[in-house]
Design an enzyme around this catalytic site. Structure first.
Site, PDB file in Angstrom:
ATOM      1  N   LYS A 149       0.844  -1.199   0.000  1.00 15.56           N
ATOM      2  CA  LYS A 149       0.000   0.000   0.000  1.00 15.56           C
ATOM      3  C   LYS A 149       0.879   1.249   0.000  1.00 15.56           C
ATOM      4  O   LYS A 149       0.692   2.155  -0.797  1.00 15.56           O
ATOM      5  CB  LYS A 149      -0.908  -0.037   1.236  1.00 15.56           C
ATOM      6  CG  LYS A 149      -1.845   1.122   1.343  1.00 15.56           C
ATOM      7  CD  LYS A 149      -2.813   0.935   2.491  1.00 15.56           C
ATOM      8  CE  LYS A 149      -3.547   2.233   2.772  1.00 15.56           C
ATOM      9  NZ  LYS A 149      -4.504   2.117   3.864  1.00 15.56           N
ATOM     10  N   HIS A 165      -4.721 -33.268  18.185  1.00 13.85           N
ATOM     11  CA  HIS A 165      -3.599 -34.085  18.669  1.00 13.85           C
ATOM     12  C   HIS A 165      -2.453 -33.215  19.155  1.00 13.85           C
ATOM     13  O   HIS A 165      -1.320 -33.671  19.258  1.00 13.85           O
ATOM     14  CB  HIS A 165      -3.149 -35.034  17.560  1.00 13.85           C
ATOM     15  CG  HIS A 165      -4.256 -35.962  17.161  1.00 13.85           C
ATOM     16  ND1 HIS A 165      -4.502 -37.158  17.798  1.00 13.85           N
ATOM     17  CD2 HIS A 165      -5.245 -35.813  16.236  1.00 13.85           C
ATOM     18  CE1 HIS A 165      -5.565 -37.728  17.259  1.00 13.85           C
ATOM     19  NE2 HIS A 165      -6.038 -36.932  16.313  1.00 13.85           N
ATOM     20  N   LYS A 204       9.481  -0.357  14.097  1.00 12.73           N
ATOM     21  CA  LYS A 204      10.038  -0.049  12.770  1.00 12.73           C
ATOM     22  C   LYS A 204      11.114   1.030  12.880  1.00 12.73           C
ATOM     23  O   LYS A 204      12.182   0.926  12.282  1.00 12.73           O
ATOM     24  CB  LYS A 204       8.933   0.486  11.837  1.00 12.73           C
ATOM     25  CG  LYS A 204       7.945  -0.542  11.336  1.00 12.73           C
ATOM     26  CD  LYS A 204       7.007   0.120  10.330  1.00 12.73           C
ATOM     27  CE  LYS A 204       5.827  -0.745   9.988  1.00 12.73           C
ATOM     28  NZ  LYS A 204       4.825  -0.074   9.151  1.00 12.73           N
TER      29      LYS A 204
HETATM   30  O1  F6P Z   1       3.270  -2.731   9.693  1.00 14.17           O
HETATM   31  C1  F6P Z   1       1.920  -3.026   9.611  1.00 14.17           C
HETATM   32  C2  F6P Z   1       1.407  -2.787   8.230  1.00 14.17           C
HETATM   33  O2  F6P Z   1       1.289  -1.436   7.995  1.00 14.17           O
HETATM   34  C3  F6P Z   1       0.096  -3.507   8.003  1.00 14.17           C
HETATM   35  O3  F6P Z   1      -0.975  -2.813   8.484  1.00 14.17           O
HETATM   36  C4  F6P Z   1       0.111  -3.671   6.541  1.00 14.17           C
HETATM   37  O4  F6P Z   1      -0.820  -4.622   6.122  1.00 14.17           O
HETATM   38  C5  F6P Z   1       1.542  -4.089   6.306  1.00 14.17           C
HETATM   39  O5  F6P Z   1       2.275  -3.330   7.253  1.00 14.17           O
HETATM   40  C6  F6P Z   1       2.071  -3.871   4.944  1.00 14.17           C
HETATM   41  O6  F6P Z   1       2.018  -2.541   4.551  1.00 14.17           O
HETATM   42  P1  F6P Z   1       2.201  -2.111   3.053  1.00 14.17           P
HETATM   43  O7  F6P Z   1       1.110  -2.731   2.255  1.00 14.17           O
HETATM   44  O8  F6P Z   1       2.143  -0.623   3.037  1.00 14.17           O
HETATM   45  O9  F6P Z   1       3.542  -2.622   2.594  1.00 14.17           O
END
Ligand code: F6P
Length: 543
Positions: A206, A400, A509
């Site tokens: 994203k 199990h 991070k």
């Molecule tokens: O670090 C968490 C997060 O932001 C998640 O919410 C998200 O799904 C993942 O990292 C990956 O983010 P991106 O799609 O921006 O690489």
């Protein structure tokens, strides 16, 4: 004290809890022998038996009162209407728009976003259809047969879970892999037997800034470019081509799924090869967006559409059904009963379907990243429990392994059992045995068994839901995921938290970046606590 626990509806639930906390499921069934016929709900393909829960009709009535007191219906409406309910990021939350198959417009800042969504879906359909049918070639002209999704969190768990779930519907001539971990092993093991000339990388992010994904994507780029450089040096055919941006192998072997066009360009992927999505889609809710491209390639666009139909059917149910007949609401409030009144800490997800083996991990992110919060939307620290710990494994394997604790341990773990009437692979009586085990487990958990020997005694009174579906198909998978997504929404709405941000992942991070530069610089001065300093020092001295 925050507002929720002051509500009279909350107090009523507290009083009621004190009255029935010790009621055993044996006595609840004895008092109402028809309970199993009554406490169930069928919505679309989903049948929920919730009779083996430690509730009475009064419990449910009080829980629904609580849901009304926190204006749940208005909150549901606000999500569907694109209000900015992701407060800390000031964004609407519109994953439901991705699977809105009706003509209902959905407006963001006065603009109907459905047009954009349809445009991207049709671009995805076109591209995915071609790769699915083996009509796309790489830089050397060889057919693309390997599809590797590089992404993490929501850009990985949804596609990988759904790909595994729907493998039986996929084109088995394609090899589909998912690389998420920054550990180089994941890249190396996922690519070692692949021919680069037949491999398409889908960089799914994203933000297009996530360290793991960008590191793996850079490694993939080198893997592709190095391969062609070696080939070219050997054959001397493409010498000029490789330096020429227009015939760059990257263009033939990479596509991007992202909201961040600038970063995609910076990486070297042509925006033509980018499939867009938007800020109003949260990572863990993004399977129906461009993030689903690897899945769409694997199962083909028509099956993908059927999955969207399943999502859409449950979205519509959630949007329009009364609280009392609303499946996600029902499951959410029952879980709140356990989480906030019994204070059970965890919730198990137990699919009796091998193809759903990644479903618990998928829900782990969906629920724990959404509802693992401890301040309200207004920034007030809560004085009640929020999201439970989600975990699970497919049955019967778990039986199990960890079911011993479920049956006789000191902790009570409410569990969702998920089963299918019809199996995908019909082989002798496997399916009957599988389902016999599912039914046996919920019966044993609820009613237990007396025995004069304490170690053979099963106290029972362990609550479960059973969800039955006709068969695992793209449509029923869509229904199942939407059910849980909306359950999560309802719980966040009642707890008054922002289920759509994830600030809790940020601190680690930032620290990792600082430590990375310290690991790379032999002379760096360490100013952490003594534990972290010693660990870093030991690593540096031994590596
Ligand atoms: O670090 C968490 C997060 O932001 C998640 O919410 C998200 O799904 C993942 O990292 C990956 O983010 P991106 O799609 O921006 O690489």
């Amino acid at each position: 004290m925050s507002k929720l626990t002051h509500l009279p509806e909350w107090q009523d639930l507290n009083l009621h809890f004190n009255e029935i906390r010790d009621r055993h499921l044996r006595s609840l069934f004895k008092d109402d022998p028809q309970r199993g016929d009554k406490f169930n709900l069928q919505v679309e393909d989903l049948y929920l038996d919730y009779s083996k829960n430690r509730i009475t009709q009064q419990t449910l009535d009080l829980l629904f009162e609580l849901a009304k007191a926190v204006s749940l219906p208005a909150k549901i409406q606000a999500m569907f209407e694109g209000e900015k309910i992701n407060i800390s990021e000031n964004r609407p939350v519109l994953h439901v728009a991705l699977r809105n198959l009706s003509d209902r417009p959905i407006l963001v800042d006065g603009k109907n976003i459905m047009n954009e969504i349809k445009k991207v879906r049709s671009k995805m359909r076109q591209f995915a259809g071609k790769v699915h049918r083996g009509q796309v070639t790489g830089y050397s002209g060889k057919t693309i047969r390997n599809v590797v999704n590089i992404g993490i969190g929501g850009s990985d768990l949804g596609p990988v879970m759904a790909y595994e779930a729907l493998k039986a519907y996929s084109n088995r001539d394609l090899t589909v892999r998912f690389i998420s971990n920054i550990d180089s092993t994941h890249f190396v093991e996922s690519t070692r037997d692949l021919n680069p000339e037949e491999t398409l990388f889908i960089v799914a992010s994203k933000t297009f800034t996530t360290q793991e994904t960008m590191t793996n994507a850079q490694t993939a780029k080198k893997w592709i470019v190095n391969h062609y450089q070696i080939q070219d040096t050997r054959s001397k055919i493409h010498e000029s081509k490789i330096m020429n941006h227009e015939s760059d192998p990257v263009a033939k072997h990479f596509v991007a799924l992202s909201t961040n066009i600038e970063k995609v360009k910076e990486f070297g992927i042509d925006p033509e090869n980018m499939f867009e999505f938007w800020d109003f889609v949260g990572g863990r809710y993004s399977l129906c967006s461009a993030i689903g491209l690897s899945l769409m390639i694997a199962i083909g666009p028509d099956h993908f559409d059927q999955m969207l139909e399943g999502f859409c059917a449950i979205d519509e149910h959630f949007r329009t059904a009364s609280l009392e007949k609303n499946l996600p609401v029902l499951m959410a409030v029952i879980e709140i009963w356990y989480n906030n009144f019994f204070e059970f800490q965890t919730q198990a997800i137990l699919p009796y379907e091998q193809y759903l083996h990644r479903f618990p991990a998928y829900l782990q992110q969906a629920e724990m990243e959404s509802n693992g919060k401890s301040v309200t939307g207004a920034g007030v620290r809560v004085d009640y429990q929020t999201g439970p710990i989600i975990w699970g494994e497919p049955g019967t394997n778990g039986q199990h392994a960890f079911y011993q604790l479920l049956h006789q341990g000191t902790k009570i773990v409410p569990a969702d059992f998920i089963g299918f009437i019809e199996p995908i692979n019909k082989v002798s009586d496997h399916h009957l045995k599988l389902m016999a085990n599912l039914f046996a487990q919920t019966e044993a958990l609820a009613f237990g068994k007396d025995d004069e020997k304490p170690y053979k005694t099963f106290l029972g009174n362990r609550p479960t839901n059973t969800i039955l579906l006709p068969k695992l198909t793209p449509k029923t998978l869509g229904e199942l995921i939407a059910l849980y997504e909306h359950k999560i929404f309802v719980q966040g709405a009642i707890w008054d938290i922002d289920s759509f941000d994830q600030w809790g992942v940020e601190l680690g991070k930032v620290l990792a970046l600082k430590i990375l530069s310290e690991l790379k610089d032999a002379k760096s001065k360490l100013d952490h606590d003594s534990s972290t300093n010693t660990l870093i020092g030991k690593f540096k001295s031994l590596k």
